[in-house]
Structures are given as structure tokens and as C-alpha cells.
Design a protein around this motif. Structure first.
Motif, PDB file in Angstrom:
ATOM      1  N   ALA A  14       0.832  -1.204   0.000  1.00 41.35           N
ATOM      2  CA  ALA A  14       0.000   0.000   0.000  1.00 41.35           C
ATOM      3  C   ALA A  14       0.868   1.256   0.000  1.00 41.35           C
ATOM      4  O   ALA A  14       0.565   2.235  -0.696  1.00 41.35           O
ATOM      5  CB  ALA A  14      -0.932   0.002   1.207  1.00 41.35           C
ATOM      6  N   GLU A  15       1.954   1.225   0.771  1.00 36.80           N
ATOM      7  CA  GLU A  15       2.846   2.382   0.829  1.00 36.80           C
ATOM      8  C   GLU A  15       3.523   2.613  -0.521  1.00 36.80           C
ATOM      9  O   GLU A  15       3.690   3.762  -0.954  1.00 36.80           O
ATOM     10  CB  GLU A  15       3.867   2.168   1.938  1.00 36.80           C
ATOM     11  CG  GLU A  15       3.257   2.201   3.332  1.00 36.80           C
ATOM     12  CD  GLU A  15       4.143   1.550   4.371  1.00 36.80           C
ATOM     13  OE1 GLU A  15       5.346   1.358   4.091  1.00 36.80           O
ATOM     14  OE2 GLU A  15       3.645   1.228   5.465  1.00 36.80           O
ATOM     15  N   SER A  16       3.909   1.537  -1.209  1.00 34.65           N
ATOM     16  CA  SER A  16       4.533   1.660  -2.528  1.00 34.65           C
ATOM     17  C   SER A  16       3.547   2.246  -3.541  1.00 34.65           C
ATOM     18  O   SER A  16       3.912   3.086  -4.368  1.00 34.65           O
ATOM     19  CB  SER A  16       5.035   0.303  -3.012  1.00 34.65           C
ATOM     20  OG  SER A  16       6.037  -0.203  -2.162  1.00 34.65           O
ATOM     21  N   ILE A  17       2.299   1.789  -3.470  1.00 38.06           N
ATOM     22  CA  ILE A  17       1.276   2.308  -4.378  1.00 38.06           C
ATOM     23  C   ILE A  17       1.038   3.792  -4.111  1.00 38.06           C
ATOM     24  O   ILE A  17       0.950   4.599  -5.047  1.00 38.06           O
ATOM     25  CB  ILE A  17      -0.041   1.519  -4.214  1.00 38.06           C
ATOM     26  CG1 ILE A  17       0.144   0.061  -4.642  1.00 38.06           C
ATOM     27  CG2 ILE A  17      -1.163   2.178  -4.999  1.00 38.06           C
ATOM     28  CD1 ILE A  17       0.462  -0.125  -6.098  1.00 38.06           C
ATOM     29  N   GLN A  18       0.943   4.166  -2.848  1.00 42.17           N
ATOM     30  CA  GLN A  18       0.729   5.567  -2.502  1.00 42.17           C
ATOM     31  C   GLN A  18       1.889   6.428  -2.996  1.00 42.17           C
ATOM     32  O   GLN A  18       1.678   7.537  -3.520  1.00 42.17           O
ATOM     33  CB  GLN A  18       0.572   5.726  -0.988  1.00 42.17           C
ATOM     34  CG  GLN A  18       0.327   7.164  -0.526  1.00 42.17           C
ATOM     35  CD  GLN A  18      -0.967   7.733  -1.065  1.00 42.17           C
ATOM     36  OE1 GLN A  18      -1.990   7.045  -1.109  1.00 42.17           O
ATOM     37  NE2 GLN A  18      -0.933   8.984  -1.490  1.00 42.17           N
ATOM     38  N   GLN A  19       3.105   5.924  -2.870  1.00 47.33           N
ATOM     39  CA  GLN A  19       4.276   6.664  -3.334  1.00 47.33           C
ATOM     40  C   GLN A  19       4.232   6.856  -4.839  1.00 47.33           C
ATOM     41  O   GLN A  19       4.558   7.936  -5.356  1.00 47.33           O
ATOM     42  CB  GLN A  19       5.549   5.921  -2.942  1.00 47.33           C
ATOM     43  CG  GLN A  19       6.826   6.736  -3.093  1.00 47.33           C
ATOM     44  CD  GLN A  19       6.889   7.881  -2.115  1.00 47.33           C
ATOM     45  OE1 GLN A  19       6.594   7.719  -0.940  1.00 47.33           O
ATOM     46  NE2 GLN A  19       7.269   9.054  -2.591  1.00 47.33           N
ATOM     47  N   ALA A  20       3.822   5.814  -5.567  1.00 47.45           N
ATOM     48  CA  ALA A  20       3.719   5.914  -7.025  1.00 47.45           C
ATOM     49  C   ALA A  20       2.668   6.935  -7.425  1.00 47.45           C
ATOM     50  O   ALA A  20       2.866   7.710  -8.371  1.00 47.45           O
ATOM     51  CB  ALA A  20       3.378   4.544  -7.618  1.00 47.45           C
ATOM     52  N   ILE A  21       1.558   6.947  -6.712  1.00 50.10           N
ATOM     53  CA  ILE A  21       0.503   7.913  -7.005  1.00 50.10           C
ATOM     54  C   ILE A  21       0.997   9.335  -6.776  1.00 50.10           C
ATOM     55  O   ILE A  21       0.757  10.243  -7.590  1.00 50.10           O
ATOM     56  CB  ILE A  21      -0.743   7.635  -6.139  1.00 50.10           C
ATOM     57  CG1 ILE A  21      -1.371   6.291  -6.536  1.00 50.10           C
ATOM     58  CG2 ILE A  21      -1.771   8.764  -6.273  1.00 50.10           C
ATOM     59  CD1 ILE A  21      -2.498   5.836  -5.627  1.00 50.10           C
ATOM     60  N   GLU A  22       1.714   9.549  -5.685  1.00 53.20           N
ATOM     61  CA  GLU A  22       2.222  10.886  -5.379  1.00 53.20           C
ATOM     62  C   GLU A  22       3.293  11.333  -6.367  1.00 53.20           C
ATOM     63  O   GLU A  22       3.362  12.510  -6.719  1.00 53.20           O
ATOM     64  CB  GLU A  22       2.787  10.910  -3.954  1.00 53.20           C
ATOM     65  CG  GLU A  22       1.721  10.749  -2.874  1.00 53.20           C
ATOM     66  CD  GLU A  22       2.320  10.654  -1.481  1.00 53.20           C
ATOM     67  OE1 GLU A  22       3.576  10.681  -1.381  1.00 53.20           O
ATOM     68  OE2 GLU A  22       1.547  10.531  -0.513  1.00 53.20           O
ATOM     69  N   ASN A  23       4.123  10.392  -6.827  1.00 49.72           N
ATOM     70  CA  ASN A  23       5.226  10.743  -7.730  1.00 49.72           C
ATOM     71  C   ASN A  23       4.799  10.846  -9.180  1.00 49.72           C
ATOM     72  O   ASN A  23       5.266  11.731  -9.912  1.00 49.72           O
ATOM     73  CB  ASN A  23       6.353   9.713  -7.612  1.00 49.72           C
ATOM     74  CG  ASN A  23       7.058   9.773  -6.280  1.00 49.72           C
ATOM     75  OD1 ASN A  23       6.962  10.763  -5.560  1.00 49.72           O
ATOM     76  ND2 ASN A  23       7.774   8.713  -5.930  1.00 49.72           N
ATOM     77  N   ARG A  24       3.924   9.920  -9.623  1.00 50.22           N
ATOM     78  CA  ARG A  24       3.602   9.859 -11.044  1.00 50.22           C
ATOM     79  C   ARG A  24       2.128  10.042 -11.356  1.00 50.22           C
ATOM     80  O   ARG A  24       1.756  10.142 -12.526  1.00 50.22           O
ATOM     81  CB  ARG A  24       4.066   8.513 -11.630  1.00 50.22           C
ATOM     82  CG  ARG A  24       5.545   8.216 -11.448  1.00 50.22           C
ATOM     83  CD  ARG A  24       5.969   7.043 -12.316  1.00 50.22           C
ATOM     84  NE  ARG A  24       5.169   5.848 -12.071  1.00 50.22           N
ATOM     85  CZ  ARG A  24       5.449   4.931 -11.162  1.00 50.22           C
ATOM     86  NH1 ARG A  24       6.500   5.099 -10.371  1.00 50.22           N
ATOM     87  NH2 ARG A  24       4.699   3.864 -11.006  1.00 50.22           N
ATOM     88  N   GLY A  25       1.297  10.019 -10.332  1.00 50.59           N
ATOM     89  CA  GLY A  25      -0.137  10.140 -10.568  1.00 50.59           C
ATOM     90  C   GLY A  25      -0.765   8.880 -11.119  1.00 50.59           C
ATOM     91  O   GLY A  25      -1.918   8.895 -11.551  1.00 50.59           O
ATOM     92  N   GLU A  26      -0.031   7.756 -11.093  1.00 45.43           N
ATOM     93  CA  GLU A  26      -0.531   6.486 -11.607  1.00 45.43           C
ATOM     94  C   GLU A  26       0.316   5.360 -11.041  1.00 45.43           C
ATOM     95  O   GLU A  26       1.371   5.582 -10.447  1.00 45.43           O
ATOM     96  CB  GLU A  26      -0.486   6.469 -13.135  1.00 45.43           C
ATOM     97  CG  GLU A  26       0.919   6.641 -13.694  1.00 45.43           C
ATOM     98  CD  GLU A  26       0.945   6.755 -15.206  1.00 45.43           C
ATOM     99  OE1 GLU A  26      -0.085   7.142 -15.798  1.00 45.43           O
ATOM    100  OE2 GLU A  26       1.995   6.448 -15.800  1.00 45.43           O
TER     101      GLU A  26
END
Length: 462
Positions: A14-26
């Protein structure tokens, strides 16, 4: 609304997904094809539960955190398929139990109340759950029309994949962005491109989430070619972007007539760093019987005239000296003109990819066109994916263009002004892209690992 996918992540994932969303928006994920049966594109719900150290305040045990669009990609294992989720709207951590309480019992009883593997929600349940989510979240309520319009756009493209001139306009813009800033820069700008509508026929005007300017707001000093200045009356759409080093790229759509009435598209790229022009003539590969995409010059009423002008210009330029005053003046060859042969396949506003195609220098094309290899069984001139001379793919062409290995010499650049003015005077569409002056810049064609990434990665991480 069709079926939706619900992705539920816990802990470090979940933390990795949240980081991806914050960095790339996807982000990308894998799902079981047999269980989820992912569609080409559909609504996606995302639930995230962090470890205790990331929890702040009173948060629900199980919530809906995002609503977005998922797109199906390639198989990564026997029953696992990759999906990419983008256009994510934050729902604000809505407690799932509160959503169930507001739904009709016959639907609410079918909603999971905890974490587990990705699941597929049938159409009726999708509508009820989305309705409940919109009732709880103003951001989702405001963002759903955009999600629906993008899904509708992708559905239209699926039914009618063949596109028109706007496909080549899009590719000319994207080529400029890729050349100027690299793959990550291109994808960051194209993320969230607005769907095509009757009021936004120009691709540039669909980049409304970025720095799109009205004609009167463009600083034309930044787009002045040596000895030549674009007229306000010739501008159909314009955009200015700035990379991480502060260097500016200006892209102009010069269009004398509406898109459907123009004779073709050219990309003219000018680099202040290398004092160099590169000119690209687009040609469409058309699907024939059997599905093979082919370009036949004999069927193109513009080909002979365009080829004659390009060869005449090359001949004139060849008489000029190519003085190397600095390392930036060096070129690998003398060709400033290229053909790009590609299929006019529509791409949705969610797709940041380039149009697959082959770039062929004019000199090689002339050699190929005069050979037996270029002739079909009946003696006609043709080119397709199986029968073509040496060429550059998107990545190689953009890299050579970016680094000044191809293009006109400084002396030739001055003469090319006259050619550009002649192109603008013709009744056709033209994309002009120019960088601002500056010698100091980083190699932005490389990714975080020092590699030049392939531009045709439909569901890649970068």
C-alpha cells in the motif's frame, strides 16, 4: 456504468502504491485474469491500508481511497495480467461500512468489508457503489464526468481505431516533447490530456492542464527562427513548456485551413543550441486487404511535388559550406529532411505513447525508391513494415535530434528560412517546435538508471 475493478492493498505494498501515485499520478499492478477478467479500460476503486507508523489520527480500518481508470496490459504469468491505473481522484478515505449502510440491502450485502485479492464488481453493483461514494466525496462527484468522458473516448477509439490528420499533429507535438525533455518529461506533460471534442480540434489545445497560451500571450521572441518570424495570423494553437534546467520549448500549430482540409503535416524542429533545423514529412501507412499497412507513393497526389521540393532544397543546401566553428556544429550527415511513415491509429487522452513509425533520411529514401527492392509484384513503388530501407525508430530519432547529430549546418539554417516561409504559404498544416538558447543542460534522455528508455512502452513503469 460497466464493471469496475476493486484493488485492495495493505502494508508495504500500500505504501509503494501511494508513493507511485504521489510521484507519477498512476501505478501498475497485477491481477488474476481468471478471477478479475480485466477489461481494456474500466473504472477502478483503490483501497490502501498503511502500517501503524503511517497512520495519523482516527482513520477507518477499511476505506475507499481513490477512484480512477484501469487499462489492461500484457500477461506477466500464466494467469496474471498487468494493469495500469491512472486519472486517480482522491476519495478522502471513505469508510466502506458507511457506504454499505447507505446502499440498498440487496447491494450492500455484496460489498466486501475487508482486504483481500482484487475483485470484479458487476455493473449494477458498480453503479450503486459509485453513487454512494459520490454522495460522500465532493472530489469524486466533481471528477466522475471526466472519468466517464475518457472511458467513452476509449470506447469510440476501440470501435473506430483509424484516425485522421490529428494523429500526426499529436505525434509531431509528442516528438518535440520527447526530444526536448525525454520520456519521463513527455509522459508527465501528456498525463491528463483532455479528450478530443468538437471545440478542441487541435491537440495542443487539449493540453489545458499545462501551460497552454492564447496566441496573443505567446512570447514570439522565443520562437523567432534566424531571419524569420511566425505571424500571429498563422497560429492555430500554441504551448510553451519548461524543463528542469529552465530551458523553454515552444510548439506552434501553423494551420491555414481546418484540419480536415489540409494536405498534410510537417514537423519543423529548430534547436538554438545547435543552430539546426530538422524537417519531417509525414506519410500514412494505409491498411489494405489482409490488414497489411502500406504506403504507395503512386497513390499520393502530393508525393511527387513534395519529393521534388525536398530534393531541390537538399541540392541547394549542398552547395553551401558546412563550417564547424564548435563541437555543436558537427553533424553525422548532411540530411536535414526525413520522411516518417506511420499508421494513423488513434490514441486516447490516457495514452502518452508515440505513434509507431519509421524515420527515413531523404538520401536513403531516394536510393531505396530507385531500387528493385521498393517495387511490388506489379512494379509499383511501395513501403511497409516488412519492406523498407534502413530507418530510425522513435527513440533513436529523438536522441539524435536532441543531441544535434542530425540537421542543417549553421550556413544551411539561414537558407532554410526561405523554405519554411514557402511551407507556411502553402495550404497545409505545420508544427513548429523551437528550443530557447542555452548551452548548459543535462542529458534528460536518460532515465534514473542512466538508460535511454524505449518510447513505445504502453504499460511500462516509466
Amino acid at each position: 456504468m460497466k464493471e469496475a475493478i476493486w484493488l485492495r492493498f495493505q502494508g508495504s505494498q500500500a505504501e509503494s502504491i501511494q508513493q507511485a501515485i504521489e510521484n507519477r499520478g498512476e501505478f501498475t499492478a497485477t491481477v488474476a485474469r481468471s478471477e478479475v477478467k480485466p477489461k481494456k479500460h474500466q473504472v477502478c476503486l483503490v483501497s490502501l491500508q498503511y502500517s501503524e507508523m503511517y497512520q495519523i489520527g482516527d482513520v477507518p480500518d477499511f476505506s475507499v481511497d481513490y477512484v480512477g481508470i484501469s487499462r489492461s496490459g500484457s500477461l506477466v504469468a500464466t494467469d496474471e495480467k498487468r494493469i495500469k491505473v491512472s486519472n486517480l481522484i482522491s476519495a478522502g478515505r471513505i469508510d466502506v461500512q458507511s457506504l454499505v449502510d447507505k446502499m440498498p440491502k440487496r447491494h450492500g450485502c455484496r460489498i466486501p468489508l475487508g482486504f483481500g485479492a482484487p475483485i470484479r464488481l458487476p455493473p449494477k453493483l458498480t453503479e450503486e457503489l459509485l453513487g454512494a461514494i459520490q454522495g460522500e466525496s465532493q472530489t469524486v462527484r466533481s471528477g466522475m464526468p471526466g472519468i466517464r468522458s475518457r472511458l467513452a473516448e476509449m470506447g469510440r477509439i476501440e470501435l473506430n481505431p483509424e484516425g485522421g490528420l490529428e494523429v500526426f499533429e499529436r505525434d509531431a507535438v509528442i516528438t518535440s516533447l520527447e526530444t526536448f525533455g525525454g520520456t519521463n518529461f513527455r509522459k508527465a506533460i501528456l498525463q491528463g490530456t483532455q479528450p478530443a471534442t468538437a471545440t478542441t480540434p487541435s491537440f495542443l489545445n487539449r493540453l489545458s492542464h499545462y501551460d497552454v497560451r492564447e496566441d496573443t500571450q505567446i512570447n514570439f521572441d522565443a520562437v523567432t527562427f534566424p531571419g524569420f518570424k511566425v505571424s500571429h495570423a498563422e497560429i492555430f494553437g500554441a504551448v510553451q513548456v519548461v524543463n528542469s534546467t529552465g530551458q523553454q520549448l515552444t510548439i506552434l500549430n501553423c494551420n491555414r485551413q481546418p484540419l480536415e482540409h489540409t494536405l498534410g503535416v510537417d514537423l519543423i524542429y529548430y534547436s538554438h543550441n545547435f543552430r539546426s533545423f530538422v524537417l519531417v514529412q509525414y506519410k500514412r501507412l494505409v491498411a489494405e486487404s489482409g490488414g497489411k499497412a502500406v504506403y504507395r507513393p503512386d497513390s499520393d497526389r502530393n508525393y511527387a511535388v513534395e519529393l521534388e521540393k525536398m530534393n531541390k532544397a537538399t541540392e541547394d543546401l549542398g552547395r553551401l559550406p558546412s563550417t564547424i566553428r564548435s563541437v555543436n556544429d558537427y553533424r553525422l550527415g548532411s540530411d536535414a529532411f526525413f520522411f516518417k511513415f506511420c499508421e494513423a491509429r488513434q490514441k486516447s487522452s490516457l495514452d502518452a505513447g508515440m505513434v509507431s513509425g519509421m524515420y527515413i533520411p531523404l538520401g536513403i529514401w531516394n536510393q531505396f525508391a530507385g531500387s528493385d527492392q521498393a517495387r511490388g509484384p506489379r512494379g509499383g513503388l511501395r513501403i511497409d513494415w516488412d519492406n523498407h530501407p534502413r530507418s530510425f525508430n522513435n527513440s533513436r530519432f529523438c536522441q539524435l535530434l536532441k543531441e544535434g547529430w542530425i540537421g542543417s549546418s549553421a550556413e544551411q539554417t539561414e537558407r532554410l528560412d526561405e523554405i519554411i516561409e514557402g511551407t507556411l504559404a502553402a495550404r497545409r498544416m505545420l508544427i513548429l517546435a523551437t528550443t530557447s538558447p542555452g548551452e548548459s543542460r543535462s542529458d534528460q534522455l536518460r532515465d534514473d538508471y542512466g538508460r535511454f528508455t524505449d518510447a513505445d512502452d504502453p504499460l511500462g513503469e516509466r
